[in-house]
Design a protein around this motif. Sequence first.
Motif, mmCIF file in Angstrom:
data_model
loop_
_atom_site.group_PDB
_atom_site.id
_atom_site.type_symbol
_atom_site.label_atom_id
_atom_site.label_comp_id
_atom_site.label_asym_id
_atom_site.label_seq_id
_atom_site.Cartn_x
_atom_site.Cartn_y
_atom_site.Cartn_z
ATOM 1 N N ALA A 81 0.796 -1.230 0.000
ATOM 2 C CA ALA A 81 0.000 0.000 0.000
ATOM 3 C C ALA A 81 0.829 1.281 0.000
ATOM 4 O O ALA A 81 0.590 2.194 -0.798
ATOM 5 C CB ALA A 81 -0.968 -0.008 1.179
ATOM 6 N N SER A 82 1.799 1.382 0.895
ATOM 7 C CA SER A 82 2.569 2.630 1.031
ATOM 8 C C SER A 82 3.313 2.978 -0.255
ATOM 9 O O SER A 82 3.225 4.101 -0.765
ATOM 10 C CB SER A 82 3.559 2.514 2.189
ATOM 11 N N LYS A 83 4.056 2.030 -0.785
ATOM 12 C CA LYS A 83 4.814 2.285 -2.012
ATOM 13 C C LYS A 83 3.891 2.532 -3.191
ATOM 14 O O LYS A 83 4.127 3.430 -4.006
ATOM 15 C CB LYS A 83 5.736 1.113 -2.326
ATOM 16 N N LEU A 84 2.806 1.750 -3.276
ATOM 17 C CA LEU A 84 1.883 1.897 -4.393
ATOM 18 C C LEU A 84 1.212 3.264 -4.374
ATOM 19 O O LEU A 84 1.009 3.883 -5.431
ATOM 20 C CB LEU A 84 0.826 0.788 -4.340
ATOM 21 N N ALA A 85 0.870 3.751 -3.180
ATOM 22 C CA ALA A 85 0.234 5.068 -3.064
ATOM 23 C C ALA A 85 1.156 6.162 -3.597
ATOM 24 O O ALA A 85 0.722 7.083 -4.294
ATOM 25 C CB ALA A 85 -0.137 5.338 -1.609
ATOM 26 N N VAL A 86 2.443 6.063 -3.264
ATOM 27 C CA VAL A 86 3.425 7.048 -3.744
ATOM 28 C C VAL A 86 3.574 6.960 -5.257
ATOM 29 O O VAL A 86 3.594 7.978 -5.965
ATOM 30 C CB VAL A 86 4.790 6.828 -3.057
ATOM 31 N N ASP A 87 3.703 5.731 -5.779
ATOM 32 C CA ASP A 87 3.864 5.537 -7.222
ATOM 33 C C ASP A 87 2.667 6.059 -8.002
ATOM 34 O O ASP A 87 2.816 6.688 -9.061
ATOM 35 C CB ASP A 87 4.080 4.053 -7.539
ATOM 36 N N LEU A 88 1.482 5.816 -7.489
ATOM 37 C CA LEU A 88 0.274 6.279 -8.169
ATOM 38 C C LEU A 88 0.150 7.797 -8.104
ATOM 39 O O LEU A 88 -0.322 8.430 -9.051
ATOM 40 C CB LEU A 88 -0.970 5.614 -7.542
ATOM 41 N N LYS A 89 0.575 8.381 -6.982
ATOM 42 C CA LYS A 89 0.525 9.846 -6.858
ATOM 43 C C LYS A 89 1.470 10.502 -7.854
ATOM 44 O O LYS A 89 1.178 11.564 -8.406
ATOM 45 C CB LYS A 89 0.883 10.255 -5.432
ATOM 46 N N ASP A 90 2.614 9.861 -8.103
ATOM 47 C CA ASP A 90 3.601 10.412 -9.039
ATOM 48 C C ASP A 90 3.057 10.517 -10.455
ATOM 49 O O ASP A 90 3.477 11.380 -11.235
ATOM 50 C CB ASP A 90 4.870 9.549 -9.046
ATOM 51 N N ILE A 91 2.147 9.628 -10.827
ATOM 52 C CA ILE A 91 1.612 9.648 -12.191
ATOM 53 C C ILE A 91 0.265 10.367 -12.280
ATOM 54 O O ILE A 91 -0.347 10.425 -13.345
ATOM 55 C CB ILE A 91 1.469 8.218 -12.757
ATOM 56 N N THR A 92 -0.194 10.908 -11.133
ATOM 57 C CA THR A 92 -1.501 11.566 -11.111
ATOM 58 C C THR A 92 -1.393 12.987 -11.655
ATOM 59 O O THR A 92 -0.549 13.773 -11.208
ATOM 60 C CB THR A 92 -2.062 11.622 -9.677
#
Length: 224
Positions: A99-110
Motif C-alpha cells: 500500500a505505502s509504495k503503491l500510493a506514492v507511485d500512483l501519486k507520481d503519475i496523477t
Amino acid sequence: MQDKDELITMLKHFDLEETDSKIYIGLLQVGPLSVGNIAAKLEIERGKAYRSLEKLRSIGLITTTLTNPIICKPIEPKEALTNIISHKENEFITMQKLASKLAVDLKDITRKQTMSDTPTVSIIQGRHNIYSRIGKMLQESTGIIYMVTTEKDLLRMYHTAIPEKIKICKNKGGQIRIITDSEDPNTLSIISKLGASEIRIGKLPIKEQNDSRGSKTRRDVRGI
C-alpha cells in the motif's frame, strides 16, 4: 434446520456466489458426487458447475479425485471456512505491504487538477463496498447518522465491522439512529446488538421491479 437461503446469504461474506454456495451446501447434504450428478441434481448448467467447482477447490472448500469420472468431496465446514479466512488474511497482508509504495507511485503519475465547486455524486455498488463505506462514515463521524434500511441488511451488518464502527462513533460523541421495517421481536433483538443509539420502525420507500424472468422483485433503498 437452518434456512438454505440464509446460509447462502451468509456465505456471500466469504466471497461465494449463489452457485458456489448451492454446490457446496448440496455436497454437504448429499455427499461426494461426480460433476455430472452435481449439475443434474442441483439443476445447474454443466459448464457453470465446472467453473464453480474449480473455484471451490482452489479456495479449499472441496477436494476432487483423480478418477474418471472425477468425484467432488466437500471439506468439513469449520476447516473450509478457516481455509477461506486464511486465504483472505494472506491477501490482506500482501495489500498492507504494497500500500505505502503503491500510493506514492500512483501519486507520481496523477495529473494535477484544478479545484472545482461543481457538485459530485458517488454511486457505490456491491454489498461489501456499501458496508465498507458505511463503516468509514461511522468511524469518521461525530454527529448524528441516520441509517434507513431493511431488516435483512441490518442482520448482515451484524456480521461485519459495522458494530465496532458504531461503537467508535458513539465514543466520539456521535449518534446512530436506525429506521427499519421489522416488527419481529427476534429480529429486533439481533438488530439491537448493533449498538445504535436509537431504533425506530417504519415503512421504507421501496419499489417493485421486474427481473429478467418477469417475476417481481423488491429493490431496497438504502440511505444514510
